[in-house]
Design an enzyme around this catalytic site. Structure first.
Site, mmCIF file in Angstrom:
data_model
loop_
_atom_site.group_PDB
_atom_site.id
_atom_site.type_symbol
_atom_site.label_atom_id
_atom_site.label_comp_id
_atom_site.label_asym_id
_atom_site.label_seq_id
_atom_site.Cartn_x
_atom_site.Cartn_y
_atom_site.Cartn_z
ATOM 1 N N PHE A 53 0.682 -1.505 0.088
ATOM 2 C CA PHE A 53 -0.083 0.162 0.040
ATOM 3 C C PHE A 53 0.740 1.055 -0.099
ATOM 4 O O PHE A 53 0.470 2.100 -0.521
ATOM 5 C CB PHE A 53 -0.782 -0.069 1.324
ATOM 6 C CG PHE A 53 -2.315 -0.930 1.072
ATOM 7 C CD1 PHE A 53 -3.066 -0.653 0.055
ATOM 8 C CD2 PHE A 53 -2.282 -2.163 1.778
ATOM 9 C CE1 PHE A 53 -4.180 -1.453 -0.105
ATOM 10 C CE2 PHE A 53 -3.427 -3.031 1.610
ATOM 11 C CZ PHE A 53 -4.253 -2.613 0.788
ATOM 12 N N PHE A 75 12.774 -0.371 4.580
ATOM 13 C CA PHE A 75 13.925 -1.056 5.232
ATOM 14 C C PHE A 75 14.201 -2.315 4.009
ATOM 15 O O PHE A 75 13.296 -3.108 3.969
ATOM 16 C CB PHE A 75 13.329 -1.842 6.465
ATOM 17 C CG PHE A 75 14.244 -2.019 7.619
ATOM 18 C CD1 PHE A 75 15.687 -1.429 7.461
ATOM 19 C CD2 PHE A 75 14.335 -2.910 8.600
ATOM 20 C CE1 PHE A 75 16.527 -1.699 8.387
ATOM 21 C CE2 PHE A 75 15.295 -3.072 9.708
ATOM 22 C CZ PHE A 75 16.488 -2.508 9.422
ATOM 23 N N GLU A 76 14.981 -2.201 3.212
ATOM 24 C CA GLU A 76 15.173 -3.120 2.311
ATOM 25 C C GLU A 76 16.745 -3.440 1.980
ATOM 26 O O GLU A 76 17.508 -2.772 2.437
ATOM 27 C CB GLU A 76 14.585 -2.426 0.849
ATOM 28 C CG GLU A 76 13.239 -2.066 0.878
ATOM 29 C CD GLU A 76 12.460 -3.359 0.822
ATOM 30 O OE1 GLU A 76 12.798 -4.337 0.696
ATOM 31 O OE2 GLU A 76 10.961 -3.031 1.036
ATOM 32 N N ASP A 112 15.937 1.606 9.441
ATOM 33 C CA ASP A 112 15.022 1.193 10.288
ATOM 34 C C ASP A 112 13.990 2.206 10.841
ATOM 35 O O ASP A 112 14.456 3.362 11.415
ATOM 36 C CB ASP A 112 15.477 0.431 11.581
ATOM 37 C CG ASP A 112 14.307 0.139 12.470
ATOM 38 O OD1 ASP A 112 13.327 -0.085 12.336
ATOM 39 O OD2 ASP A 112 14.867 -0.607 13.625
ATOM 40 N N ALA A 113 12.608 2.383 10.501
ATOM 41 C CA ALA A 113 11.764 3.202 10.716
ATOM 42 C C ALA A 113 11.681 3.680 12.424
ATOM 43 O O ALA A 113 10.932 4.830 12.619
ATOM 44 C CB ALA A 113 10.427 3.202 10.116
ATOM 45 N N LEU A 141 3.841 0.896 7.457
ATOM 46 C CA LEU A 141 4.781 -0.118 8.132
ATOM 47 C C LEU A 141 3.865 -1.486 8.265
ATOM 48 O O LEU A 141 2.902 -1.635 8.775
ATOM 49 C CB LEU A 141 5.296 0.210 9.362
ATOM 50 C CG LEU A 141 6.523 1.349 9.538
ATOM 51 C CD1 LEU A 141 7.075 1.278 10.577
ATOM 52 C CD2 LEU A 141 7.424 0.835 8.257
ATOM 53 N N ALA A 142 4.436 -2.524 7.886
ATOM 54 C CA ALA A 142 4.258 -3.758 8.162
ATOM 55 C C ALA A 142 5.541 -4.658 8.758
ATOM 56 O O ALA A 142 6.423 -4.965 8.055
ATOM 57 C CB ALA A 142 3.761 -4.662 7.237
ATOM 58 N N TYR A 237 -7.947 -12.750 12.910
ATOM 59 C CA TYR A 237 -7.450 -11.157 12.575
ATOM 60 C C TYR A 237 -7.966 -10.464 13.460
ATOM 61 O O TYR A 237 -7.403 -10.057 14.591
ATOM 62 C CB TYR A 237 -8.021 -10.879 11.133
ATOM 63 C CG TYR A 237 -6.802 -9.683 10.927
ATOM 64 C CD1 TYR A 237 -5.830 -9.940 10.032
ATOM 65 C CD2 TYR A 237 -7.177 -8.424 11.379
ATOM 66 C CE1 TYR A 237 -5.082 -8.922 9.632
ATOM 67 C CE2 TYR A 237 -6.278 -7.410 11.271
ATOM 68 C CZ TYR A 237 -5.274 -7.547 10.176
ATOM 69 O OH TYR A 237 -4.466 -6.530 9.787
HETATM 70 P P1 NAI Z 1 4.334 -4.510 2.652
HETATM 71 O O1 NAI Z 1 5.215 -5.706 3.380
HETATM 72 O O2 NAI Z 1 4.111 -4.812 1.207
HETATM 73 O O3 NAI Z 1 5.185 -3.412 3.024
HETATM 74 C C1 NAI Z 1 5.497 -3.037 4.310
HETATM 75 C C2 NAI Z 1 6.319 -1.695 4.164
HETATM 76 O O4 NAI Z 1 7.133 -1.411 5.276
HETATM 77 C C3 NAI Z 1 7.713 -1.939 3.153
HETATM 78 O O5 NAI Z 1 7.922 -0.726 2.474
HETATM 79 C C4 NAI Z 1 8.990 -2.377 4.177
HETATM 80 O O6 NAI Z 1 10.078 -1.755 3.817
HETATM 81 C C5 NAI Z 1 8.521 -1.313 5.262
HETATM 82 N N1 NAI Z 1 9.020 -1.555 6.551
HETATM 83 C C6 NAI Z 1 9.009 -2.851 7.242
HETATM 84 N N2 NAI Z 1 9.461 -2.628 8.510
HETATM 85 C C7 NAI Z 1 10.353 -1.526 8.388
HETATM 86 C C8 NAI Z 1 11.201 -0.971 9.179
HETATM 87 N N3 NAI Z 1 11.531 -1.432 10.424
HETATM 88 N N4 NAI Z 1 11.706 0.278 9.008
HETATM 89 C C9 NAI Z 1 11.319 0.724 7.765
HETATM 90 N N5 NAI Z 1 10.522 0.190 6.885
HETATM 91 C C10 NAI Z 1 9.827 -0.970 7.322
HETATM 92 O O7 NAI Z 1 3.064 -4.418 3.642
HETATM 93 P P2 NAI Z 1 1.309 -4.046 3.089
HETATM 94 O O8 NAI Z 1 0.565 -5.040 2.979
HETATM 95 O O9 NAI Z 1 1.315 -2.930 2.255
HETATM 96 O O10 NAI Z 1 0.993 -3.380 4.750
HETATM 97 C C11 NAI Z 1 1.090 -2.127 5.015
HETATM 98 C C12 NAI Z 1 -0.061 -1.519 5.972
HETATM 99 O O11 NAI Z 1 -1.210 -2.141 5.358
HETATM 100 C C13 NAI Z 1 0.091 -2.711 7.269
HETATM 101 O O12 NAI Z 1 -0.325 -1.712 8.469
HETATM 102 C C14 NAI Z 1 -0.846 -3.635 6.842
HETATM 103 O O13 NAI Z 1 -1.467 -4.039 8.363
HETATM 104 C C15 NAI Z 1 -2.193 -2.774 6.311
HETATM 105 N N6 NAI Z 1 -3.211 -3.584 5.471
HETATM 106 C C16 NAI Z 1 -2.754 -4.459 4.559
HETATM 107 C C17 NAI Z 1 -3.765 -5.291 3.923
HETATM 108 C C18 NAI Z 1 -3.484 -6.264 3.056
HETATM 109 O O14 NAI Z 1 -4.192 -7.155 2.628
HETATM 110 N N7 NAI Z 1 -1.984 -6.518 2.498
HETATM 111 C C19 NAI Z 1 -5.282 -4.849 4.143
HETATM 112 C C20 NAI Z 1 -5.389 -3.544 4.882
HETATM 113 C C21 NAI Z 1 -4.377 -3.123 5.701
#
Ligand code: NAI
Length: 399
Positions: A53, A75-76, A112-113, A141-142, A237
């Site tokens: 997202f 964080f990549e 790290d955020a 963040l996830a 969930y």
């Molecule tokens: P994703 O895994 O695709 O993206 C996560 C992002 O967080 C990445 O850019 C990663 O580099 C960054 N990240 C992780 N740990 C980090 C750290 N320590 N420091 C800096 N950056 C860090 O995940 P996604 O699915 O886009 O999730 C984003 C949010 O959306 C989460 O809060 C999730 O719960 C929420 N969400 C996701 C849904 C889904 O079905 N995928 C549905 C509804 C909400």
């Protein structure tokens, strides 16, 4: 080297850089042709900007009508002797190339955020590139762990039910097998740690720090993403550790909204649709639901991916309206189409019939798997995956 996908369980161990470039380009193409964002923000900070997202939000705001400049935190992993690095690393690089081509500023901060250093870098970047202020802060963040400040310890999230064990099915993307697992209930400590990692505290701290550094522009908004889902997903969930953390995030949005009111702005938890991302395939027991949901929403023509969700969010809810449309709990609902009763009753029917032998016929396993592979740059038709890539071509690319 020739890059073939390496999948372990539900985790992709490598990525194809050219496929990631394709993924970014396709999302840009989509938002350019979609209904445009009106009166959008010009200076945006995205925490978690490199995939899912967060990346989709960044692309929508840059290319979908707002013409925003962005600072993205993620964080990549970059290239080393063993591998070329993670998908998010290349998403950052290729997004920046495209943004620059259109005269937009795109600053990538990889770190790290949760750390002080990253936060200082962000404040500095806001000073340098945004004349000291942001118009929108997206918290996406996830993460699995969060360091405890001033110690060597971590909080670790545990995706588990609360109060009772739950038996569910997970599909391994490594060998397409259906596996039944029973998750034991979380301990209180595990539930609390998950809340610390995925709840609202860190979002609030980010916003407070940006208020303290006088980085908030008049009218600034902030959003963070959440999930609620239908009853069938609640045991793992909403009623589990993740749900407890998300409720905490919703509560944080109310307190933040009061703070942002001082800048004539607002804070909103935004409930999104369930989608395949690096993070969501990790949630035990969720994959059969995703298969059924994809099947039904694609048939109905209501299926959206991350980029479609984000373009709709910014063009019809967060900007261009007199008031942000909210539900009774002050949430922005982007899961409206997912939760339509007709959709959910059909999804329940499919789930009742789904088992280890028929999941790929009853549900949209092909679509689910293809989206997962494409997140990591694989299975794009325009790319010749038999061609070797030269490591040195990628080592020199910097985010
Ligand atoms: P994703 O895994 O695709 O993206 C996560 C992002 O967080 C990445 O850019 C990663 O580099 C960054 N990240 C992780 N740990 C980090 C750290 N320590 N420091 C800096 N950056 C860090 O995940 P996604 O699915 O886009 O999730 C984003 C949010 O959306 C989460 O809060 C999730 O719960 C929420 N969400 C996701 C849904 C889904 O079905 N995928 C549905 C509804 C909400």
């Amino acid at each position: 080297m020739i890059i073939k996908p390496v999948i372990k369980g539900v985790v992709a161990k490598n990525a194809h850089p050219l496929g990631c470039q394709q993924a970014v380009k396709k999302q840009i193409e989509f938002v350019k042709s979609a209904p445009q964002i009106k009166n959008g923000p010009k200076r945006v900070l995205i925490i978690g900007a490199s995939s899912g997202f967060g990346l989709a939000a960044r692309i929508a705001l840059t290319f979908g009508g707002a013409q925003a400049d962005t600072i993205g935190v993620s964080f990549e992993r970059g290239p080393n002797e063993k591998s070329l690095g993670s998908a998010g690393w290349y998403n950052n690089i290729y997004f920046k190339q495209e943004a620059k081509r259109e005269g937009r500023k795109a600053i990538n901060i990889v770190g790290d955020a949760f750390s002080k250093e990253t936060r200082s870098q962000v404040v500095e970047a806001i000073e340098t590139y945004f004349e000291g202020e942001v118009d929108l802060i997206i918290y996406s963040l996830a993460a699995g762990v969060r360091p405890k400040a001033n110690t060597d310890e971590f909080w670790r999230s545990a995706i588990k039910p609360i109060g009772q064990s739950v038996t569910g099915n997970t599909i391994s993307l490594e060998d397409d097998s259906w596996n039944t697992t029973t998750l034991e209930p979380a301990t209180e400590e595990e539930a609390e740690s998950t809340l610390k990692v995925m709840g609202g505290e860190d979002w609030s701290q980010w916003v407070d720090e940006l208020i303290n550094s006088e980085s908030i522009a008049e009218g600034c908004k902030t959003i963070a993403f959440s999930y609620v889902g239908p009853e069938v997903t609640h045991p793992i969930y909403l009623d589990g550790t993740l749900g407890r953390a998300k409720i905490d995030l919703h509560q944080a949005s109310h307190a933040l909204n009061l703070e942002m009111a001082n800048f004539s702005g607002g804070a909103y938890a935004t409930v999104c649709k369930a989608l395949v991302t690096k993070a969501s395939v990790f949630i035990p027991g969720l994959s059969p639901y995703l298969l059924a949901l994809y099947q039904v929403m694609k048939e109905k023509g209501t299926h959206e991916t991350c980029i479609q969700q984000m373009q709709r969010l910014f063009s019809t809810k967060l900007y261009g309206q007199d008031k942000v449309p909210l539900d009774g709990e002050r949430l922005i609902r982007m899961d409206d189409w997912e939760l339509e009763p007709e959709t959910q009753s059909h999804v329940s029917e499919l789930l009742r019939a789904m088992n280890e032998t028929n999941f790929a016929q009853i549900g949209d396993y092909a679509g689910f798997k293809q989206e997962f592979m494409q997140l990591n740059g694989f299975e794009y038709s325009g790319i010749d995956y038999t061609q070797p890539l030269k490591t040195e071509d990628f080592i020199n690319l910097k985010p």
